[in-house]
Design a protein around this motif. Structure first.
Motif, PDB file in Angstrom:
ATOM      1  N   SER A   1      40.266  49.277  45.088  1.00 35.14           N
ATOM      2  CA  SER A   1      39.342  50.170  44.395  1.00 35.14           C
ATOM      3  C   SER A   1      40.034  51.212  43.515  1.00 35.14           C
ATOM      4  CB  SER A   1      38.428  50.866  45.404  1.00 35.14           C
ATOM      5  OG  SER A   1      39.207  51.590  46.331  1.00 35.14           O
TER       6      SER A   1
ATOM      7  N   SER B   1      38.705  42.779  47.139  1.00 33.07           N
ATOM      8  CA  SER B   1      38.479  43.766  46.084  1.00 33.07           C
ATOM      9  C   SER B   1      38.163  45.153  46.662  1.00 33.07           C
ATOM     10  CB  SER B   1      37.358  43.303  45.163  1.00 33.07           C
ATOM     11  OG  SER B   1      36.170  43.093  45.883  1.00 33.07           O
TER      12      SER B   1
ATOM     13  N   PRO C   1      38.673  43.489  36.390  1.00 32.82           N
ATOM     14  CA  PRO C   1      37.481  42.797  35.884  1.00 32.82           C
ATOM     15  C   PRO C   1      36.770  42.030  37.010  1.00 32.82           C
ATOM     16  CG  PRO C   1      39.402  42.333  34.509  1.00 32.82           C
ATOM     17  CD  PRO C   1      39.890  43.080  35.704  1.00 32.82           C
ATOM     18  N   GLN C   2      35.460  41.988  36.932  1.00 28.21           N
ATOM     19  CA  GLN C   2      34.658  41.367  37.985  1.00 28.21           C
ATOM     20  C   GLN C   2      35.020  39.898  38.199  1.00 28.21           C
ATOM     21  OE1 GLN C   2      32.646  43.019  40.094  1.00 28.21           O
ATOM     22  NE2 GLN C   2      32.573  41.094  41.214  1.00 28.21           N
ATOM     23  N   ASN C   3      35.300  39.154  37.114  1.00 28.96           N
ATOM     24  CA  ASN C   3      35.631  37.738  37.290  1.00 28.96           C
ATOM     25  C   ASN C   3      36.934  37.560  38.081  1.00 28.96           C
ATOM     26  OD1 ASN C   3      37.262  38.635  35.186  1.00 28.96           O
ATOM     27  ND2 ASN C   3      37.089  36.736  34.014  1.00 28.96           N
TER      28      ASN C   3
ATOM     29  N   ASN D   1      37.999  39.829  40.382  1.00 30.94           N
ATOM     30  CA  ASN D   1      37.575  40.199  41.738  1.00 30.94           C
ATOM     31  C   ASN D   1      36.920  39.011  42.444  1.00 30.94           C
ATOM     32  OD1 ASN D   1      38.347  42.818  42.295  1.00 30.94           O
ATOM     33  ND2 ASN D   1      36.564  43.716  41.287  1.00 30.94           N
ATOM     34  N   ASP D   2      36.022  38.330  41.745  1.00 32.65           N
ATOM     35  CA  ASP D   2      35.327  37.176  42.331  1.00 32.65           C
ATOM     36  C   ASP D   2      36.320  36.083  42.722  1.00 32.65           C
ATOM     37  OD1 ASP D   2      32.972  38.535  41.937  1.00 32.65           O
ATOM     38  OD2 ASP D   2      32.411  37.400  40.130  1.00 32.65           O
TER      39      ASP D   2
END
Length: 186
Positions: free
Chosen positions: A125, A121, A130-132, A134-135
């Motif tokens: 940049s 991630s 969305p963070q999920n 990225n995770d």
């Protein structure tokens, strides 16, 4: 005759010494002996040592750098179990030099690369993700430094999967991801 059952298809393993490049084995012998000394493996005539170019576990085939018929294949790149992974991935990147048997125990002699503190991630940049997602990406892609490795002898059971290795946008940094399904030829 082999009887196919779930146990055979998921756990059976065997090794093959055909097409072993002996000159590569000889050129890495000093590093191998140093690794044996670190693991307190005494190499003497009472211990049976055999060297192999390929390892078969269930339906997977793992090659080594010492496999002479690989052509342009890179199937010696693997993920290897690592309880000491600096990034807590529990796997790190490795290149299998060859497989070996000492007495009744099977090992892989590898170049072991530790993971580094970098995330996929970080390179994305410029786009809002969305963070999920990225995770999820960070869970499947791991970074290592191309020039920092050590030689190790690990149990063959610690080999997890073949991997894809890709250079990253920084010098001497690469990324790897596991291959969970592939069709192998021999």
């Amino acid at each position: 005759m082999v009887t196919l059952n779930i146990s055979y298809l998921t756990q059976h393993e065997h090794f093959d010494g055909k097409y072993l490049v002996k000159s590569l084995v000889e050129s890495t012998h000093e590093k191998f002996v140093q690794c044996c000394n670190k693991k307190n493996i005494q190499l003497d005539r009472t211990k049976l040592t055999k060297i192999y170019a390929r390892y078969f576990r269930a339906l997977k085939t793992f090659h080594s750098l010492s496999y002479g018929r690989s052509g342009n294949a890179i199937s010696y790149w693997i993920s290897v179990k690592s309880n000491k992974c600096p990034q807590n991935h529990e796997i790190c990147f490795g290149e299998v030099i060859y497989y070996l048997q000492i007495d009744n125990d099977y090992y892989a002699f590898i170049k072991h690369y530790n993971c580094i503190d970098k995330y996929l991630s970080d390179g994305l940049s410029s786009t809002a993700i969305p963070q999920n997602l990225n995770d999820r990406l960070n869970a499947y892609y791991h970074f290592f430094h191309d020039k920092k490795y050590s030689y190790k002898i690990v149990p063959s059971a610690w080999i997890m999967n073949k991997v894809i290795r890709m250079p990253w946008m920084e010098p001497d940094v690469s990324i790897f991801t596991e291959i969970h399904l592939d069709w192998e030829h021999n």
